[in-house]
Motif scaffolding. Structure first.
Motif, mmCIF file in Angstrom:
data_model
loop_
_atom_site.group_PDB
_atom_site.id
_atom_site.type_symbol
_atom_site.label_atom_id
_atom_site.label_comp_id
_atom_site.label_asym_id
_atom_site.label_seq_id
_atom_site.Cartn_x
_atom_site.Cartn_y
_atom_site.Cartn_z
ATOM 1 N N HIS A 130 48.069 32.794 -50.417
ATOM 2 C CA HIS A 130 48.590 31.703 -49.607
ATOM 3 C C HIS A 130 49.728 32.126 -48.685
ATOM 4 N N GLY A 131 50.644 32.948 -49.165
ATOM 5 C CA GLY A 131 51.845 33.279 -48.401
ATOM 6 C C GLY A 131 51.555 33.973 -47.080
ATOM 7 N N GLU A 132 52.327 33.618 -46.070
ATOM 8 C CA GLU A 132 52.208 34.235 -44.751
ATOM 9 C C GLU A 132 53.584 34.632 -44.251
ATOM 10 N N VAL A 133 53.612 35.675 -43.438
ATOM 11 C CA VAL A 133 54.877 36.234 -42.968
ATOM 12 C C VAL A 133 55.764 35.191 -42.301
ATOM 13 N N GLY A 134 55.232 34.355 -41.439
ATOM 14 C CA GLY A 134 56.034 33.388 -40.697
ATOM 15 C C GLY A 134 56.415 32.147 -41.473
ATOM 16 N N ALA A 135 56.002 32.040 -42.732
ATOM 17 C CA ALA A 135 56.239 30.815 -43.506
ATOM 18 C C ALA A 135 57.675 30.680 -43.992
ATOM 19 N N TYR A 136 58.323 31.771 -44.289
ATOM 20 C CA TYR A 136 59.683 31.747 -44.827
ATOM 21 C C TYR A 136 59.816 30.746 -45.975
ATOM 22 N N GLY A 137 58.799 30.739 -46.856
ATOM 23 C CA GLY A 137 58.835 29.885 -48.032
ATOM 24 C C GLY A 137 58.259 28.494 -47.852
ATOM 25 N N ALA A 138 57.944 28.080 -46.641
ATOM 26 C CA ALA A 138 57.381 26.746 -46.408
ATOM 27 C C ALA A 138 55.912 26.747 -46.815
ATOM 28 N N LEU A 139 55.551 25.919 -47.772
ATOM 29 C CA LEU A 139 54.188 25.891 -48.281
ATOM 30 C C LEU A 139 53.176 25.372 -47.272
ATOM 31 N N ASP A 140 53.622 24.572 -46.312
ATOM 32 C CA ASP A 140 52.689 24.015 -45.328
ATOM 33 C C ASP A 140 52.558 24.876 -44.067
ATOM 34 N N TRP A 141 53.210 26.044 -44.052
ATOM 35 C CA TRP A 141 53.077 26.929 -42.898
ATOM 36 C C TRP A 141 51.873 27.845 -43.127
ATOM 37 N N VAL A 142 50.732 27.443 -42.584
ATOM 38 C CA VAL A 142 49.500 28.208 -42.722
ATOM 39 C C VAL A 142 48.945 28.437 -41.323
ATOM 40 N N GLU A 143 48.942 29.697 -40.899
ATOM 41 C CA GLU A 143 48.391 30.065 -39.598
ATOM 42 C C GLU A 143 46.937 30.526 -39.730
ATOM 43 N N THR A 144 46.548 31.004 -40.904
ATOM 44 C CA THR A 144 45.177 31.443 -41.135
ATOM 45 C C THR A 144 44.243 30.282 -40.819
ATOM 46 N N ARG A 145 43.165 30.573 -40.114
ATOM 47 C CA ARG A 145 42.220 29.533 -39.673
ATOM 48 C C ARG A 145 40.861 29.726 -40.316
ATOM 49 N N ALA A 146 40.163 28.619 -40.524
ATOM 50 C CA ALA A 146 38.781 28.634 -40.996
ATOM 51 C C ALA A 146 37.966 27.744 -40.075
ATOM 52 N N VAL A 147 36.851 28.277 -39.591
ATOM 53 C CA VAL A 147 35.958 27.509 -38.730
ATOM 54 C C VAL A 147 34.557 27.558 -39.319
ATOM 55 N N LYS A 148 33.855 26.454 -39.210
ATOM 56 C CA LYS A 148 32.489 26.356 -39.711
ATOM 57 C C LYS A 148 31.626 27.372 -38.980
ATOM 58 N N GLY A 170 27.617 28.469 -39.335
ATOM 59 C CA GLY A 170 26.327 28.338 -40.020
ATOM 60 C C GLY A 170 26.487 27.497 -41.273
ATOM 61 N N ALA A 171 26.029 28.030 -42.394
ATOM 62 C CA ALA A 171 26.130 27.314 -43.666
ATOM 63 C C ALA A 171 27.459 27.562 -44.366
ATOM 64 N N GLY A 172 28.290 28.430 -43.802
ATOM 65 C CA GLY A 172 29.560 28.768 -44.451
ATOM 66 C C GLY A 172 30.747 28.598 -43.522
ATOM 67 N N TRP A 173 31.767 29.385 -43.789
ATOM 68 C CA TRP A 173 33.008 29.339 -43.017
ATOM 69 C C TRP A 173 33.412 30.747 -42.632
ATOM 70 N N ARG A 174 34.084 30.870 -41.492
ATOM 71 C CA ARG A 174 34.645 32.153 -41.051
ATOM 72 C C ARG A 174 36.164 31.989 -41.079
ATOM 73 N N ILE A 175 36.810 32.843 -41.856
ATOM 74 C CA ILE A 175 38.260 32.777 -42.029
ATOM 75 C C ILE A 175 38.889 33.943 -41.279
ATOM 76 N N SER A 176 39.951 33.656 -40.528
ATOM 77 C CA SER A 176 40.668 34.720 -39.830
ATOM 78 C C SER A 176 42.160 34.490 -39.977
ATOM 79 N N GLY A 177 42.862 35.561 -40.252
ATOM 80 C CA GLY A 177 44.306 35.481 -40.419
ATOM 81 C C GLY A 177 44.789 36.543 -41.375
ATOM 82 N N LYS A 178 46.073 36.485 -41.693
ATOM 83 C CA LYS A 178 46.693 37.467 -42.578
ATOM 84 C C LYS A 178 47.492 36.760 -43.652
#
Length: 112
Positions: free
Chosen positions: A35-53, A55-63
């Motif tokens: 879950h943790g991301e570099v830019g979050a600085y401890g904020a649980l709702d700071w999520v830059e990683t993206r998921a897009v539909k 086909g039948a699944g999802w493509r996730i991109s981020g760090k």
């Protein structure tokens, strides 16, 4: 133990197979939260990683940063944004990802 309890709860809510949940109880399955991301600085709702539909699944991109016990994981529970912007609690989803999934990479660094 806290990670196993949290993981079991997430998997139950997601309708995961009972075999996986049972495997967590025996220690055969070790899902780890990514879950943790570099830019979050401890904020649980700071999520830059993206998921897009895709086909039948999802493509996730981020760090993700500092995924504790990742080398021992049999499954990764990855947070990614399906809508909204970083800092918003709405639009954060969790995905169960195999550590050997195509396109997944990790950097294991040791301090000298």
């Amino acid at each position: 133990l806290p990670v196993a309890v949290m993981a079991a709860r997430v998997l139950i809510e997601a309708g995961a197979a009972s075999e996986l949940i049972a495997a967590i109880g025996t220690g055969e399955a070790r899902p780890i939260l990514a879950h943790g991301e570099v830019g979050a600085y401890g904020a649980l709702d700071w999520v830059e990683t993206r998921a897009v539909k895709s086909g039948a699944g999802w493509r996730i991109s981020g760090k993700k940063s500092l995924v504790h016990a990742a080398p021992f994981a049999t499954h990764l529970i990855v947070s990614a944004r399906t809508s909204g912007e970083p800092g918003s609690s709405a639009g954060i989803s969790l995905f169960l990802v195999a550590p050997e999934a195509r396109g997944l990479s990790s950097l294991n660094a040791r301090l000298a």
